[in-house]
Write an enzyme that holds these catalytic residues in place. Structure first.
Site, short mmCIF file in Angstrom:
data_model
loop_
_atom_site.label_atom_id
_atom_site.label_comp_id
_atom_site.label_asym_id
_atom_site.label_seq_id
_atom_site.Cartn_x
_atom_site.Cartn_y
_atom_site.Cartn_z
N GLY A 46 0.84 -1.19 0.00
CA GLY A 46 0.00 0.00 0.00
C GLY A 46 0.87 1.24 0.00
N GLN A 51 2.89 10.11 1.20
CA GLN A 51 4.20 9.47 1.22
C GLN A 51 5.08 9.88 0.04
OE1 GLN A 51 2.46 5.34 2.12
NE2 GLN A 51 4.38 5.33 3.24
N CYS A 98 6.19 0.14 7.38
CA CYS A 98 5.75 1.31 6.63
C CYS A 98 6.88 1.78 5.74
CB CYS A 98 5.34 2.42 7.60
SG CYS A 98 4.84 3.94 6.78
N LEU A 99 6.55 2.10 4.50
CA LEU A 99 7.58 2.55 3.55
C LEU A 99 8.19 3.89 3.96
CD1 LEU A 99 5.84 1.56 0.18
CD2 LEU A 99 7.72 0.37 1.32
N HIS A 140 -4.00 1.17 7.92
CA HIS A 140 -2.67 1.80 7.85
C HIS A 140 -2.66 2.95 6.83
CE1 HIS A 140 1.90 1.47 7.91
NE2 HIS A 140 1.67 2.22 6.85
N GLU A 141 -3.19 2.67 5.64
CA GLU A 141 -3.17 3.68 4.58
C GLU A 141 -4.13 4.83 4.89
OE1 GLU A 141 -0.75 3.52 2.64
OE2 GLU A 141 -0.25 1.45 3.11
N HIS A 144 -2.61 7.32 7.14
CA HIS A 144 -1.67 8.24 6.46
C HIS A 144 -2.39 9.52 6.02
CE1 HIS A 144 2.28 6.45 6.10
NE2 HIS A 144 1.79 5.29 5.71
ZN ZN Z 1 2.86 3.54 5.79
#
Ligand code: ZN
Length: 187
Positions: A46, A51, A98-99, A140-141, A144
């Site tokens: 995701g 991000q 998480c990226l 999670h997304e 964000h």
């Molecule tokens: Zn994340």
């Protein structure tokens, strides 16, 4: 369509509420195309627009379970969650990454069920009832888009370990990022 740099925790865009998409135009389509490409290159399951430095309420997801593949974009989403886990977060089963905090993973409990309602690229409303890991991805997304990282939701003792890891990496201020495919980092 280029892969974009992924911002790392500390950048204000990641910690601010993203704004609604007014119109699904060419600019939005380009951003979404780049988000898919960036997510796949990372690789991740995701990715949210903040991000890649875009403060818009958009995320993409790509997840397969044994029966089905879920891949799509959610524009101006809402999320209805239910089912609070009774047990403590499991070190293995509930370990989330998480990226925007590459290389780290920590256990976190999420609601067991999440119903996502959002617009697709054609402006059509769709709904997905998710459980398990897909429900986790949606939570999670979605977080964000409200400027919340999973790091903000960690409990003891993980919150302390996370803070230490971020400090050790020298993160936590504006302007840090990494490039999928170039930098040797992953979620
Ligand atoms: Zn994340």
């Amino acid at each position: 369509m280029p892969i974009r740099k992924i911002l790392i925790t500390g950048d204000p865009v990641l910690h601010s509420r993203a704004r609604e998409v007014d119109k699904i135009d060419e600019t939005v389509r380009d951003i979404v195309a780049d988000m898919y490409e960036t997510m796949d290159a990372a690789p991740g399951v995701g990715l949210a627009a903040p991000q890649i430095g875009q403060g818009l309420r958009i995320f993409v997801f790509s997840w397969s379970d044994e029966n089905e593949t879920y891949r799509g974009v959610a524009i101006n989403p809402t999320l209805a969650v239910s089912g609070i886990p009774a047990e403590e977060a499991d070190e293995e089963l509930d370990s989330e990454g998480c990226l925007s905090i590459p290389g780290e993973r920590f256990p976190l409990n999420r609601y067991e069920k999440a119903v996502l309602t959002a617009l697709d690229l054609d402006g059509q409303t769709f709904q997905i009832e998710a459980t398990g890991w897909l429900a986790r991805i949606f939570q999670h997304e979605y977080d964000h888009l409200d400027g919340t990282l999973y790091a903000d939701r960690l409990e003891k003792p993980y919150i302390k370990q996370m803070k230490k890891a971020i400090k050790q990496m020298g993160w936590g201020q504006a302007g840090e990022s990494w490039m999928p495919g170039e930098d040797d980092l992953e979620a």
